[in-house]
Scaffold this motif. Structure first.
Motif, PDB file in Angstrom:
ATOM      1  N   GLY A 116      22.083  35.765  35.926  1.00 16.96           N
ATOM      2  CA  GLY A 116      20.726  36.095  35.501  1.00 16.96           C
ATOM      3  C   GLY A 116      20.432  37.585  35.458  1.00 16.96           C
ATOM      4  O   GLY A 116      19.375  37.992  34.983  1.00 16.96           O
ATOM      5  N   ALA A 117      21.360  38.424  35.935  1.00 18.08           N
ATOM      6  CA  ALA A 117      21.120  39.871  35.953  1.00 18.08           C
ATOM      7  C   ALA A 117      21.039  40.408  34.526  1.00 18.08           C
ATOM      8  O   ALA A 117      21.691  39.902  33.615  1.00 18.08           O
ATOM      9  N   ALA A 118      20.217  41.431  34.354  1.00 19.36           N
ATOM     10  CA  ALA A 118      20.061  42.084  33.050  1.00 19.36           C
ATOM     11  C   ALA A 118      20.205  43.581  33.230  1.00 19.36           C
ATOM     12  O   ALA A 118      19.692  44.142  34.199  1.00 19.36           O
ATOM     13  N   VAL A 119      20.950  44.217  32.335  1.00 20.10           N
ATOM     14  CA  VAL A 119      21.095  45.672  32.375  1.00 20.10           C
ATOM     15  C   VAL A 119      21.022  46.203  30.945  1.00 20.10           C
ATOM     16  O   VAL A 119      21.240  45.461  29.983  1.00 20.10           O
ATOM     17  N   LEU A 124      22.170  48.711  23.864  1.00 16.46           N
ATOM     18  CA  LEU A 124      22.399  47.275  24.027  1.00 16.46           C
ATOM     19  C   LEU A 124      21.844  46.756  25.348  1.00 16.46           C
ATOM     20  O   LEU A 124      22.028  47.378  26.404  1.00 16.46           O
ATOM     21  N   GLY A 125      21.175  45.618  25.272  1.00 17.13           N
ATOM     22  CA  GLY A 125      20.736  44.925  26.476  1.00 17.13           C
ATOM     23  C   GLY A 125      21.744  43.841  26.809  1.00 17.13           C
ATOM     24  O   GLY A 125      22.210  43.122  25.918  1.00 17.13           O
ATOM     25  N   LEU A 126      22.107  43.719  28.079  1.00 16.20           N
ATOM     26  CA  LEU A 126      23.095  42.721  28.504  1.00 16.20           C
ATOM     27  C   LEU A 126      22.458  41.786  29.520  1.00 16.20           C
ATOM     28  O   LEU A 126      21.688  42.220  30.385  1.00 16.20           O
ATOM     29  N   ARG A 127      22.822  40.512  29.411  1.00 21.17           N
ATOM     30  CA  ARG A 127      22.374  39.536  30.387  1.00 21.17           C
ATOM     31  C   ARG A 127      23.569  38.649  30.754  1.00 21.17           C
ATOM     32  O   ARG A 127      24.390  38.336  29.893  1.00 21.17           O
ATOM     33  N   PHE A 128      23.647  38.263  32.019  1.00 20.12           N
ATOM     34  CA  PHE A 128      24.826  37.551  32.510  1.00 20.12           C
ATOM     35  C   PHE A 128      24.466  36.135  32.963  1.00 20.12           C
ATOM     36  O   PHE A 128      23.375  35.886  33.459  1.00 20.12           O
ATOM     37  N   SER A 129      25.407  35.226  32.803  1.00 19.47           N
ATOM     38  CA  SER A 129      25.202  33.849  33.231  1.00 19.47           C
ATOM     39  C   SER A 129      26.498  33.333  33.842  1.00 19.47           C
ATOM     40  O   SER A 129      27.570  33.422  33.236  1.00 19.47           O
ATOM     41  N   ARG A 130      26.408  32.796  35.046  1.00 25.68           N
ATOM     42  CA  ARG A 130      27.571  32.294  35.784  1.00 25.68           C
ATOM     43  C   ARG A 130      28.128  31.069  35.073  1.00 25.68           C
ATOM     44  O   ARG A 130      27.406  30.101  34.840  1.00 25.68           O
ATOM     45  N   THR A 131      29.420  31.086  34.760  1.00 27.62           N
ATOM     46  CA  THR A 131      30.037  29.969  34.029  1.00 27.62           C
ATOM     47  C   THR A 131      30.752  29.018  34.983  1.00 27.62           C
ATOM     48  O   THR A 131      30.732  29.186  36.197  1.00 27.62           O
TER      49      THR A 131
END
Ligand SMILES: [Zn+2]
Length: 242
Positions: A116-119, A124-131
């Motif tokens: 859920g982290a966003a940087v 560019l905006g990046l967002r992460f999701s645990r797979t």
């Protein structure tokens, strides 16, 4: 936004330049290197000056996604005037990868990523999701002013690109296996990759991380059938507009 494939061989390097996972994503003056699989650093230097990198993302610490960070480290410290290049990676990466490095010096500025982290990196905006993949592994969504790219990293079928907003312009999905050859549940088949991208209403699907022993034609046919339109298979040095 441009996507440049540096390497896409699933889990181990294939013959004839078959580097493991690594990609460049470029938007204006922003260039991000996502995953540093074995063989990707030499390929990277054919597309961009290392000095022009805005940051590096490691989605997880399986060797086929991270070991060329060691090459980058040597280049940054002893072959350039660079320092504190931003590296976004799972929290323990600096320590774990550091087992083979006496001292990272000030080569990198380490930033931990999490579900859920966003940087923001440059434009560019990046967002992460645990797979669904054994070491902590993060899919990444990259958003520019106009376009959106989702990269699944490695995942089993317990996670889907539907974790992000539907309608991405391009989904870069792992498709390690085909339906009839699935020796492990920590990866997707081409059929599963196509089904997930279709459910997430992706505009385009590029398959990657193909196991070298899998027939690429079968993978493309299977992925295209389940996605509902023609998919592209990643190849080293493929450059495509998102
Ligand atoms: Zn992996």
């Amino acid at each position: 936004m441009d996507l440049i494939v540096l390497g896409c061989s699933g889990s181990y390097g294939a013959p004839a330049g078959g580097a493991c996972s690594g990609y460049l994503v470029r938007e204006g003056a922003t260039t991000i290197w996502i995953d540093c699989g074995n063989g990707t650093f030499p390929h990277l230097q054919e597309h961009v000056a290392v000095e022009d990198l805005s940051g590096v993302v490691l989605t997880h610490l399986h060797p086929d996604h991270c070991v060329d960070l060691y090459s980058l480290h040597v280049y940054v410290r002893y072959g350039s005037d660079l320092s504190r290049l931003p590296v976004f990676a799972p929290a323990y990466s600096q320590r774990l990868l550091g087992a083979l490095v006496a001292d990272w010096g000030d080569a990198f500025a380490w930033h931990a990523i999490d579900n859920g982290a966003a940087v923001t990196i440059g434009e560019l905006g990046l967002r992460f999701s645990r797979t669904d993949h054994p070491p902590p592994t993060y899919a990444v969504e990259l958003t520019s002013r106009e376009k959106r790219l989702v990269y699944t990293s490695d995942t089993g079928p317990g996670w889907s690109v539907e974790a992000f907003e539907p309608g991405a312009d391009l989904v870069l999905s792992e498709a390690t296996y085909t339906h009839d050859h699935r020796p492990s549940a920590i990866h997707l088949s081409a059929r599963q990759a196509g089904e997930a991208a279709r459910a997430a209403r992706a505009r385009r699907l590029v398959l990657t991380h193909l196991w070298p022993q899998i027939d690429p034609v079968t993978a493309v046919e299977e992925g295209s059938e389940s996605f509902g339109e023609a998919v592209t298979l990643a190849a080293p040095h493929l450059v495509t507009k998102v």
